[in-house]
Design a protein around this motif. Sequence first.
Motif, mmCIF file in Angstrom:
data_model
loop_
_atom_site.group_PDB
_atom_site.id
_atom_site.type_symbol
_atom_site.label_atom_id
_atom_site.label_comp_id
_atom_site.label_asym_id
_atom_site.label_seq_id
_atom_site.Cartn_x
_atom_site.Cartn_y
_atom_site.Cartn_z
ATOM 1 N N ALA A 1 -36.623 -5.688 5.099
ATOM 2 C CA ALA A 1 -35.537 -6.139 5.971
ATOM 3 C C ALA A 1 -34.204 -5.553 5.523
ATOM 4 N N TYR A 2 -34.018 -5.424 4.212
ATOM 5 C CA TYR A 2 -32.781 -4.838 3.686
ATOM 6 C C TYR A 2 -32.639 -3.378 4.136
ATOM 7 N N ARG A 3 -33.723 -2.601 4.047
ATOM 8 C CA ARG A 3 -33.650 -1.190 4.460
ATOM 9 C C ARG A 3 -33.331 -1.060 5.950
ATOM 10 N N ARG A 4 -33.930 -1.919 6.774
ATOM 11 C CA ARG A 4 -33.641 -1.860 8.206
ATOM 12 C C ARG A 4 -32.181 -2.185 8.484
ATOM 13 N N ARG A 5 -31.651 -3.177 7.760
ATOM 14 C CA ARG A 5 -30.270 -3.559 8.008
ATOM 15 C C ARG A 5 -29.309 -2.481 7.525
ATOM 16 N N VAL A 6 -29.616 -1.836 6.384
ATOM 17 C CA VAL A 6 -28.776 -0.745 5.891
ATOM 18 C C VAL A 6 -28.731 0.386 6.912
ATOM 19 N N ALA A 7 -29.869 0.695 7.519
ATOM 20 C CA ALA A 7 -29.906 1.755 8.535
ATOM 21 C C ALA A 7 -29.032 1.395 9.732
ATOM 22 N N ALA A 8 -28.945 0.084 10.036
ATOM 23 C CA ALA A 8 -28.145 -0.336 11.193
ATOM 24 C C ALA A 8 -26.660 -0.327 10.898
ATOM 25 N N LEU A 9 -26.266 -0.322 9.610
ATOM 26 C CA LEU A 9 -24.856 -0.394 9.256
ATOM 27 C C LEU A 9 -24.321 0.902 8.662
ATOM 28 N N HIS A 10 -25.188 1.834 8.276
ATOM 29 C CA HIS A 10 -24.755 3.014 7.530
ATOM 30 C C HIS A 10 -24.004 3.995 8.434
ATOM 31 N N PRO A 11 -22.868 4.526 7.967
ATOM 32 C CA PRO A 11 -22.088 5.458 8.812
ATOM 33 C C PRO A 11 -22.809 6.786 9.060
ATOM 34 N N ASP A 12 -23.673 7.228 8.178
ATOM 35 C CA ASP A 12 -24.396 8.473 8.402
ATOM 36 C C ASP A 12 -25.380 8.358 9.549
ATOM 37 N N ILE A 13 -25.758 7.125 9.888
ATOM 38 C CA ILE A 13 -26.737 6.921 10.968
ATOM 39 C C ILE A 13 -26.048 6.418 12.223
ATOM 40 N N GLN A 14 -25.128 5.481 12.072
ATOM 41 C CA GLN A 14 -24.498 4.851 13.227
ATOM 42 C C GLN A 14 -23.170 5.505 13.630
ATOM 43 N N GLY A 15 -22.632 6.330 12.758
ATOM 44 C CA GLY A 15 -21.369 6.995 13.104
ATOM 45 C C GLY A 15 -20.235 6.006 13.168
ATOM 46 N N THR A 16 -19.462 6.074 14.265
ATOM 47 C CA THR A 16 -18.293 5.190 14.409
ATOM 48 C C THR A 16 -18.695 3.746 14.620
ATOM 49 N N ALA A 17 -19.937 3.510 15.005
ATOM 50 C CA ALA A 17 -20.387 2.126 15.225
ATOM 51 C C ALA A 17 -20.781 1.438 13.932
ATOM 52 N N SER A 18 -20.668 2.111 12.822
ATOM 53 C CA SER A 18 -21.067 1.529 11.548
ATOM 54 C C SER A 18 -20.049 0.481 11.098
ATOM 55 N N ASP A 19 -20.495 -0.343 10.140
ATOM 56 C CA ASP A 19 -19.626 -1.389 9.575
ATOM 57 C C ASP A 19 -19.694 -1.229 8.058
ATOM 58 N N LEU A 20 -18.817 -0.373 7.484
ATOM 59 C CA LEU A 20 -18.882 -0.047 6.076
ATOM 60 C C LEU A 20 -18.595 -1.253 5.179
ATOM 61 N N PRO A 21 -17.536 -2.066 5.420
ATOM 62 C CA PRO A 21 -17.316 -3.240 4.558
ATOM 63 C C PRO A 21 -18.517 -4.183 4.546
ATOM 64 N N ARG A 22 -19.135 -4.379 5.687
ATOM 65 C CA ARG A 22 -20.304 -5.267 5.760
ATOM 66 C C ARG A 22 -21.475 -4.682 4.974
ATOM 67 N N LEU A 23 -21.608 -3.346 5.042
ATOM 68 C CA LEU A 23 -22.673 -2.676 4.296
ATOM 69 C C LEU A 23 -22.444 -2.803 2.787
ATOM 70 N N GLN A 24 -21.206 -2.622 2.361
ATOM 71 C CA GLN A 24 -20.904 -2.736 0.932
ATOM 72 C C GLN A 24 -21.176 -4.149 0.415
ATOM 73 N N ARG A 25 -20.822 -5.149 1.205
ATOM 74 C CA ARG A 25 -21.093 -6.545 0.810
ATOM 75 C C ARG A 25 -22.597 -6.796 0.730
ATOM 76 N N LEU A 26 -23.342 -6.244 1.692
ATOM 77 C CA LEU A 26 -24.795 -6.421 1.679
ATOM 78 C C LEU A 26 -25.405 -5.754 0.450
ATOM 79 N N ASN A 27 -24.874 -4.594 0.067
ATOM 80 C CA ASN A 27 -25.392 -3.907 -1.125
ATOM 81 C C ASN A 27 -25.163 -4.736 -2.394
ATOM 82 N N ARG A 28 -23.993 -5.358 -2.489
ATOM 83 C CA ARG A 28 -23.721 -6.193 -3.654
ATOM 84 C C ARG A 28 -24.659 -7.403 -3.700
ATOM 85 N N LEU A 29 -24.893 -8.019 -2.568
ATOM 86 C CA LEU A 29 -25.812 -9.154 -2.523
ATOM 87 C C LEU A 29 -27.235 -8.724 -2.850
ATOM 88 N N TYR A 30 -27.599 -7.538 -2.430
ATOM 89 C CA TYR A 30 -28.946 -7.022 -2.709
ATOM 90 C C TYR A 30 -29.132 -6.841 -4.231
#
Length: 226
Positions: A28-57
Motif C-alpha cells: 500500500a505504501y508503494r502504491r501511495r508513493v506512486a500516486a504522490l511522486h512528482p516524477d510520476i504525477q508531474g504538477t499533480a504531485s503533492d511533495l510535502p504529503r509524500l515527504q510526511r508519508l516517507n517519515r511515517l514509513y
Amino acid sequence: MSDDTDFVSMYEELGLDAECGMHAFKQAYRRRVAALHPDIQGTASDLPRLQRLNRLYEATLDFHRLHGRLPGASAPRIAGAAWPPPTTTAPVREAPAGEAIAPRGGRRRYLLIGALAAALLYWLGAGRTSVPTLDPAGPGGDAATAAWQPASRKRLELGMSIDQARRILGDPTTEHAARWQYGPSWVDFECGKVTGWYSAPAYPLQVGRESAHQATETGRGAAACG
C-alpha cells in the motif's frame, strides 16, 4: 501527536488498519508513493504529503524492528501457546475424621527455614577457622603456611642429615645431591648435611628464619667431605 508518529492518519491515507501485516503495508505504501511522486504525477504531485508519508514509513519500520509488529497492532502470540494459560490445581486430600491436614506451603516454609538455619550454623563454624591463601600477609596466612608445611613440628637446622631433613620437610619437588627444591624454596647439602636454605613466602619451609647458610652461622666454610 507529532506528524512523524501520527500512525492513525498514515493508515487512513493507505486505506489500511494496524492489523494489516507488513507485506500489505509495504504494498500500500508503494502504491501511495506512486500516486504522490512528482516524477510520476508531474504538477499533480503533492511533495510535502509524500515527504510526511516517507517519515511515517521509516518510523513504522523502526517500530516493527523493536516490537515485532506494526504500530497499534496487537502483540504477536507464541505459536502453540494457549491464551489465557491453563491453570492447574493440586488435588485436595481429604483428612480423616478428627484430623487436620497441614498446608503444603507451611511444610515447605519449615523445610526452608531449617535449611537456612543449618547453612548459617555451618557458616558461623567455618568463619572461626582461617581460610587458606597463598599470601602470608593476607587473611588466613597462618592456614596457608600450615597447608604447605609437613605435620612435624621440628624445624630444620644447619648440620642436620638428609634423613632428618626429609622427615621434617617431606620429599622435594626436585632433588639433587647438593640442592633440594621445594617450589621457589630450596635447601643446600654438602657431605650429606644441611648447609643452608631459603624459605620463599609463597612456599615456606619448616625453618626458624627465612634464609641461613653454614658460612654465616659458624664463620667458616663447609668442611670437605671425609
